[in-house]
Design an enzyme around this catalytic site. Structure first.
Site, PDB file in Angstrom:
ATOM      1  N   ASN A 256      -7.566   5.248  -2.262  1.00 47.07           N
ATOM      2  CA  ASN A 256      -6.977   4.125  -1.160  1.00 47.07           C
ATOM      3  C   ASN A 256      -6.854   2.923  -2.109  1.00 47.07           C
ATOM      4  OD1 ASN A 256      -6.998   2.186   0.704  1.00 47.07           O
ATOM      5  ND2 ASN A 256      -8.405   3.267   2.060  1.00 47.07           N
TER       6      ASN A 256
ATOM      7  N   CYS B 283       0.732  -1.286   0.100  1.00 45.68           N
ATOM      8  CA  CYS B 283      -0.019  -0.136  -0.082  1.00 45.68           C
ATOM      9  C   CYS B 283       0.823   1.300  -0.068  1.00 45.68           C
ATOM     10  CB  CYS B 283      -1.071   0.100   1.237  1.00 45.68           C
ATOM     11  SG  CYS B 283      -0.304  -0.247   2.660  1.00 45.68           S
TER      12      CYS B 283
ATOM     13  N   HIS C 294      -1.235   0.674   7.103  1.00 40.25           N
ATOM     14  CA  HIS C 294      -1.689   0.794   5.892  1.00 40.25           C
ATOM     15  C   HIS C 294      -1.493   2.457   5.335  1.00 40.25           C
ATOM     16  CE1 HIS C 294      -4.576   0.418   2.506  1.00 40.25           C
ATOM     17  NE2 HIS C 294      -5.193   1.334   2.963  1.00 40.25           N
TER      18      HIS C 294
END
Length: 252
Positions: free
Chosen positions: A133, A12, A118
């Protein structure tokens, strides 16, 4: 078009960076190189107190705090990667440096946020804000009015919000880089992207790189953006490495 990388493994941080920079600027290998450089610098600082000191020996026994095999990268790695583009991260709570951003977040260009391991990016592209995202299937539009509330919601969920300064232009041609090897890297990236954009790819919309989506950007009535061509990340990296080494990549 809006560049958006979808989640692959635990990468991520890489996805957040590339979504911020609106293109496949970094691979996991690139970020691991930044992490190793940070580890080496920390090791050298610790060694100044003596390589036989208890602190140094303890430090050497600890795993890297900058990356691991799962795909995790620290905020130090993110900051180091952004320095290639003369960009820096400023905590959203910074009393002075981010005061204006807190008053008018809609006037900024991008935010990188993380909670635990994250990372996600909020990005303004052609005047429209998006939640990029990597866990989302596609970019999610955010209105200027809702942006401040969304940032407050993230903070309530214990995300750490950081602004990106100076503002990141929408167009890659607006980015600046430092000198030396960083400038060579930027030139290599630009050249490889330009070369890639000149090649047609088969497979239609599904023929692009895994985990990458491109959504039409919101328009204010001007000319519509040209459709983004799929990007082969392996081919992109090969061209970059060839450019940096001064060699011509293998044909075919």
């Amino acid at each position: 078009m809006v560049f958006h990388e979808r989640q692959e493994g635990a990468l991520c941080a890489q996805h957040a960076l590339n979504s911020l920079l609106q293109g496949p600027r970094f691979t996991a290998v690139d970020l691991a190189d930044h992490a190793r450089q940070l580890d080496d610098a920390e090791r050298q600082r610790m060694a100044e107190g003596g390589t036989d000191s208890l602190e140094y020996l303890r430090f050497m026994q600890q795993p890297s705090q900058n990356y691991d095999d799962s795909g995790f990268f620290s905020v130090s790695v993110i900051s180091s990667a952004l320095q290639v583009w003369d960009l820096s991260l400023i905590p959203f709570d910074s009393p002075e440096e981010a005061a204006e951003a807190r008053k008018h977040p809609e006037a900024e260009e991008g935010f990188i946020c993380n909670q635990a391991d994250h990372w996600l990016t909020l990005r303004r592209v052609h005047g429209q804000w998006y939640n990029l995202n990597s866990l989302l299937k596609e970019p999610q539009q955010i209105s200027d009015t809702y942006l401040a509330m969304f940032l407050a919601q993230l903070k309530a969920e214990r995300y750490i919000v950081r602004g990106v300064f100076p503002p990141v232009p929408t167009s890659p041609t607006g980015w600046t880089t430092g000198g030396g090897e960083e400038a060579d890297l930027a030139a290599a990236i630009a050249a490889s992207l330009e070369s890639n954009s000149g090649n047609s790819s088969s497979g239609g919309a599904s023929g692009g790189a895994p985990g990458v989506t491109a959504a039409p950007a919101s328009s204010d009535g001007g000319a519509s953006a040209a459709p983004a061509k799929p990007v082969d990340l392996d081919e992109l990296r090969r061209k970059r490495l060839a450019r940096l080494s001064g060699q011509t990549g293998p044909s075919g």
